[in-house]
Scaffold this active site. Sequence first.
Site, short mmCIF file in Angstrom:
data_model
loop_
_atom_site.label_atom_id
_atom_site.label_comp_id
_atom_site.label_asym_id
_atom_site.label_seq_id
_atom_site.Cartn_x
_atom_site.Cartn_y
_atom_site.Cartn_z
N HIS A 97 0.80 -1.39 -0.14
CA HIS A 97 -0.10 0.06 -0.03
C HIS A 97 0.87 1.24 -0.08
O HIS A 97 2.17 1.12 0.47
CB HIS A 97 -0.99 -0.04 1.31
CG HIS A 97 -0.26 -0.02 2.32
ND1 HIS A 97 0.31 -0.96 3.18
CD2 HIS A 97 0.01 1.00 3.39
CE1 HIS A 97 0.86 -0.72 4.11
NE2 HIS A 97 0.73 0.52 4.46
N ASP A 99 0.44 4.96 1.65
CA ASP A 99 -0.07 5.58 2.75
C ASP A 99 -1.25 6.60 2.37
O ASP A 99 -0.72 7.64 1.37
CB ASP A 99 0.78 6.41 3.84
CG ASP A 99 1.51 5.16 4.65
OD1 ASP A 99 0.90 4.03 4.75
OD2 ASP A 99 2.42 5.56 5.08
N HIS A 253 4.75 0.16 0.59
CA HIS A 253 5.34 -0.73 1.55
C HIS A 253 4.51 -1.74 2.26
O HIS A 253 2.96 -1.73 1.85
CB HIS A 253 5.89 0.05 2.70
CG HIS A 253 4.98 1.04 3.36
ND1 HIS A 253 4.40 2.03 2.49
CD2 HIS A 253 4.09 1.07 4.69
CE1 HIS A 253 3.74 2.98 3.39
NE2 HIS A 253 3.44 1.93 4.60
N ARG A 268 3.69 6.64 13.87
CA ARG A 268 3.87 7.07 12.60
C ARG A 268 3.58 8.61 12.25
O ARG A 268 2.50 8.88 12.70
CB ARG A 268 3.25 6.38 11.36
CG ARG A 268 3.59 6.77 9.93
CD ARG A 268 2.88 5.70 9.04
NE ARG A 268 1.45 6.74 8.68
CZ ARG A 268 0.36 5.91 8.32
NH1 ARG A 268 0.55 4.59 8.03
NH2 ARG A 268 -0.63 6.54 7.74
#
Length: 277
Positions: A97, A99, A253, A268
């Site tokens: 995916h 983000d 990632h 994150r």
Amino acid sequence: MSLIITPISPALGARVEGIDLRQPLSRESHQALHQALLDHQVLFFRDQPLEPTQQARLAACFGDLHIHPIYPSVPEQPEVLILDTERNDLRDNALWHSDVSFLKTPALGAVLSAKQVPPYGGDTLWASSSAAYEALSEPLKRLLDGLTATHDLSKSFPESRFAVSEQDRLRFEEAKRRNPPSSHPVVRTHPVTGRRGLFVNEGFTTRINELSEAESDAILRLLFSHSAQPQFTVRWQWQQDDVAFWDNRITQHFAIDDYRPQRRVMHRATILGDAPF
């Protein structure tokens, strides 16, 4: 402060030493990190015990920060989301995916800090979208040029998993209202380097708009499989207090979910970008 940058994979990825990310970035350090990010697409740092305020300050040097509509965040630092296997259903991270690609202006990048990692397992893979695109045949590149695809929050965050309680359901409905599906080019041009890369991902891309459903499904399956080939990827084995900083415009990632029942906790900070073109 002189950075030591060591590439760790031909397609992407470099380890960076010679900097303390807890300290405010000097102009020179900021420029060096930015150039390293453009050159290597994902950067890794060992032994960087960032506090949430330090992590947010670092990420904010590169753009405005995003507050995630689904995941919980650090109470005193809402721009830093919490990925904790004891608090969240993180299956949506265990696939390729990019983000928040469902946003009109998807993420420029993200700074991920490892707070608690299992003794083994729990690695993360990154893939270079530019390397994957450049390896396509010329006829397929021509087919993809000019096509657009829909990206939908609900694909990775389905109601069946994220709207179980009444409180969660209300939050989920608000997240969908504020984040309707977006359309982006299938092939994206990096706004700084000019490199072109595939901008479809298994996590959020639902269909290619200009094709029939059957054609779209077939092409997306091909692109998802193609992009995940080992020669386009790098794998990072986490240690506590590691930090990864990646360019979300040109990478995907995959957080490998192979460590349960061990716990994994990551923080994150997501940096907002611009509209893909």
